[in-house]
Design an enzyme around this catalytic site. Structure first.
Site, short mmCIF file in Angstrom:
data_model
loop_
_atom_site.label_atom_id
_atom_site.label_comp_id
_atom_site.label_asym_id
_atom_site.label_seq_id
_atom_site.Cartn_x
_atom_site.Cartn_y
_atom_site.Cartn_z
N HIS A 23 -3.39 43.42 -91.14
CA HIS A 23 -4.50 42.46 -90.96
C HIS A 23 -4.06 41.36 -90.00
O HIS A 23 -3.71 41.64 -88.87
CB HIS A 23 -4.91 41.95 -92.34
N HIS A 50 -8.80 49.74 -85.48
CA HIS A 50 -9.56 48.77 -86.26
C HIS A 50 -10.45 49.52 -87.24
O HIS A 50 -10.97 50.59 -86.92
CB HIS A 50 -10.45 47.91 -85.34
N ASP A 58 -5.52 41.43 -81.65
CA ASP A 58 -4.13 41.03 -81.95
C ASP A 58 -3.15 41.48 -80.89
O ASP A 58 -2.08 40.90 -80.71
CB ASP A 58 -3.70 41.59 -83.30
C1 SDX Z 1 -7.39 42.60 -87.91
O1 SDX Z 1 -11.15 43.89 -90.72
C2 SDX Z 1 -11.11 43.02 -89.78
O2 SDX Z 1 -12.14 42.56 -89.30
C3 SDX Z 1 -9.73 42.56 -89.40
C4 SDX Z 1 -9.64 41.66 -88.19
C5 SDX Z 1 -10.28 40.32 -88.44
O3 SDX Z 1 -10.60 39.65 -87.46
O4 SDX Z 1 -10.35 39.90 -89.62
O5 SDX Z 1 -10.25 42.26 -87.07
C6 SDX Z 1 -8.20 41.38 -87.82
O6 SDX Z 1 -6.84 42.84 -88.94
C7 SDX Z 1 -7.32 43.55 -86.73
C8 SDX Z 1 -6.47 44.83 -87.06
C9 SDX Z 1 -5.01 44.43 -86.85
N1 SDX Z 1 -4.12 45.50 -87.37
C10 SDX Z 1 -3.32 46.20 -86.56
O7 SDX Z 1 -3.36 46.12 -85.32
C11 SDX Z 1 -2.34 47.10 -87.29
C12 SDX Z 1 -2.37 48.50 -86.68
N2 SDX Z 1 -3.66 49.13 -86.98
C13 SDX Z 1 -3.75 49.98 -88.15
O8 SDX Z 1 -2.91 49.60 -89.21
C14 SDX Z 1 -5.15 50.42 -88.49
O9 SDX Z 1 -5.76 50.76 -87.31
C15 SDX Z 1 -6.06 49.47 -89.24
C16 SDX Z 1 -5.44 49.00 -90.51
C17 SDX Z 1 -6.41 48.30 -88.37
C18 SDX Z 1 -7.34 50.22 -89.55
O10 SDX Z 1 -7.02 51.18 -90.44
P1 SDX Z 1 -8.13 52.19 -91.01
O11 SDX Z 1 -9.49 51.83 -90.60
O12 SDX Z 1 -7.87 52.36 -92.46
O13 SDX Z 1 -7.85 53.46 -90.21
P2 SDX Z 1 -6.88 54.53 -90.69
O14 SDX Z 1 -5.63 53.88 -91.15
O15 SDX Z 1 -7.62 55.43 -91.62
O16 SDX Z 1 -6.58 55.27 -89.34
C19 SDX Z 1 -7.37 56.33 -88.93
C20 SDX Z 1 -6.39 57.30 -88.29
C21 SDX Z 1 -5.22 57.64 -89.18
O17 SDX Z 1 -4.79 58.93 -88.82
P3 SDX Z 1 -5.21 60.16 -89.81
O18 SDX Z 1 -4.73 59.78 -91.20
O19 SDX Z 1 -6.74 60.24 -89.71
O20 SDX Z 1 -4.50 61.34 -89.22
O21 SDX Z 1 -5.81 56.67 -87.11
C22 SDX Z 1 -4.40 56.52 -87.30
C23 SDX Z 1 -4.12 56.69 -88.77
O22 SDX Z 1 -2.83 57.25 -88.94
N3 SDX Z 1 -4.11 55.17 -86.86
C24 SDX Z 1 -3.09 54.85 -86.06
C25 SDX Z 1 -3.20 53.46 -85.86
N4 SDX Z 1 -4.25 53.00 -86.54
C26 SDX Z 1 -4.79 54.05 -87.16
N5 SDX Z 1 -2.12 55.59 -85.50
C27 SDX Z 1 -1.24 54.92 -84.73
N6 SDX Z 1 -1.26 53.58 -84.49
C28 SDX Z 1 -2.24 52.83 -85.03
N7 SDX Z 1 -2.29 51.53 -84.78
#
Ligand code: SDX
Length: 431
Positions: A266, A307, A365
């Protein structure tokens, strides 16, 4: 809200259940399942991917179209034409201020920028190398020990005063965290300065030497605050709402929001993104990290990418990217190795099938980490800055909930898959 019906058919010998469908002004309609538990069912939605936890008029996001509106105004227009305190007024009150209202609001916020002198001694209890988010969780929660005249959540005036105090004091407390970590004396706020200028001054001036913050960097800081001010029902905002639904005081609720924001998935992502760029260290190591990010058996993720909602470009990231370039140009770091790695990583990820199929774009971010680093802010302070900005969003949602006549304590249920009832076994009889 208009409503129409859905019919839930559970099984051949069970009567169908009528459910109302409610339409908002924008975005998906919702199926109202509030009465379902009386029919003996719960809905199941870990991660709340398909759950609208509340009704709100504050912020609207369209993840497919890359749209973000604060009270109906597009983030791109606010970032370009407004400023953070005006955005605070908008989020809190629902409308842009007139010139007189804006002037009065800025004056009121300035009247609350000082922290109680005794709060300064809180810091001495922490190690100098304490993570500033650990300090902020503690110190913001402790504000409830000082401001007894703004704790009655049912008194609108108390709620307003608490909102002003939190918005005004977050930069002061954040700068105190930084100064404490580097062993420099705290700087007092200077109320003739603007919000972002005041923060940068408290961060980088010393009693021995006043720095006059660069206007380009000050504008960039103000824009970073605007871009991070609110974001619908994200994890930390949902935390603030749930804490607030118990009747907890606003300082405790914001402290809970700060704790939730700290996570690297997050608000901690900007710090994690910058640390990742440093770990990559050179452009020729990028492919190794992209491979790791794509490996289902490796829990490494590209921090700053992806995201939950934006399955298109994060509109904030577009503005943040422009701001990032402006700051790097201003401070002469455009050719820095770190930024070159970031640019190459961004290019590769945007062209890579894995990221395209999974719709993983750079989020706000990714660029804010680089920008804050170029502003001279240490990575450990990045999420603290996110918390400064998001305080207005948190307190606006908290106030929207508490001031609605029908809010109730949030109490989700579960799908229980544990042991069925069994009798206690005395220890001598256990195998
Ligand atoms: C913020 O919610 C908000 O509004 C948050 C925010 C705000 O202003 O409040 O926007 C701020 O938190 C932005 C997000 C910052 N986080 C990161 O940058 C951390 C890296 N990102 C991930 O951890 C992830 O993308 C999330 C947590 C942001 C979203 O996760 P989801 O929606 O639960 O997606 P997911 O984990 O189910 O991913 C879908 C797929 C997965 O692969 P499969 O299981 O389908 O095979 O995409 C992959 C994930 O493994 N994946 C990634 C990835 N993010 C998702 N693979 C590699 N690198 C990544 N960054």
């Amino acid at each position: 809200m208009t409503d129409h019906k859905a019919k839930l058919t559970i099984g051949p010998n069970k009567p169908a259940i009528d459910l109302n469908i409610l339409d908002g002004t924008l975005g998906p309609s919702v199926i109202d399942v509030t009465g379902l538990q009386k029919q003996g069912y719960f809905t199941y939605d870990p991660g709340f991917m398909s759950t609208a936890a509340c009704e709100s008029k504050i912020t609207y996001i369209d993840g497919d179209k890359g749209v973000l509106l604060y009270r109906g105004y597009p983030i791109e227009q606010l970032a370009e034409q407004s400023d953070f305190l005006e955005v605070c007024y908008l989020l809190l009150n629902g409308e842009l201020p007139t010139a007189a209202q804006k002037n009065q609001f800025n004056k009121t916020i300035n009247n609350h920028t000082l922290a109680h002198e005794q709060i300064r001694s809180f810091f001495n209890g922490f190690r100098r190398d304490a993570h500033p988010m650990a300090v902020m969780v503690g110190v913001v929660g402790a504000l409830a020990a000082f401001y007894h005249d703004s704790l009655d959540i049912n008194n609108p005036e108390h709620r307003t005063t608490a909102a002003f105090r939190l918005i005004a004091k977050m930069p002061t407390l954040a700068a105190m965290c930084y100064k404490y970590s580097i062993g420099q004396p705290f700087m007092y706020p200077q109320n003739h300065m603007g919000y972002a200028e005041n923060f940068l001054n408290m961060m980088f001036s010393t009693p021995a030497e006043k720095t006059s913050p660069n206007p380009v960097l000050t504008r960039a800081m103000d824009r970073i605050f605007t871009l991070h001010a609110d974001h619908e029902q994200n994890a930390s905002t949902s935390t603030v709402r749930l804490a607030g639904s118990t009747g907890a005081n606003p300082f405790a609720c914001i402290s809970a929001g700060i704790a939730a924001l700290w996570g690297p998935a997050h608000g901690g992502a900007n710090e994690a993104a910058l640390n990742m760029l440093r770990e990559i260290g050179s452009e020729d190591r990028i492919d190794h990290f992209i491979k790791r990010a794509k490996d289902p058996n490796d829990n490494f993720r590209l921090m700053g990418f992806g995201h939950r909602v934006y399955k298109n470009y994060d509109p904030r990231a577009k503005v943040m990217r422009t701001t990032c370039h402006e700051v790097l140009d201003e401070v002469g770091l455009h050719d820095s190795p770190l930024f070159r790695i970031a640019l190459k990583l961004e290019k590769i990820a945007l062209e890579d099938d894995y990221f395209i199929q999974k719709k993983l774009y750079p989020n706000v971010d990714f660029y804010s980490g680089i920008t804050l680093s170029a502003l001279g802010i240490p990575p450990a302070m990045f999420t603290v800055i996110f918390a400064i900005a998001r305080t207005v969003g948190w307190i606006s949602h908290w106030n929207e909930m508490i001031s609605s006549p029908d809010y109730r304590i949030g109490r989700p249920r579960q799908l229980y898959t544990g042991p069925t009832e069994r009798n206690f076994v005395p220890i001598d009889d256990r195998k």
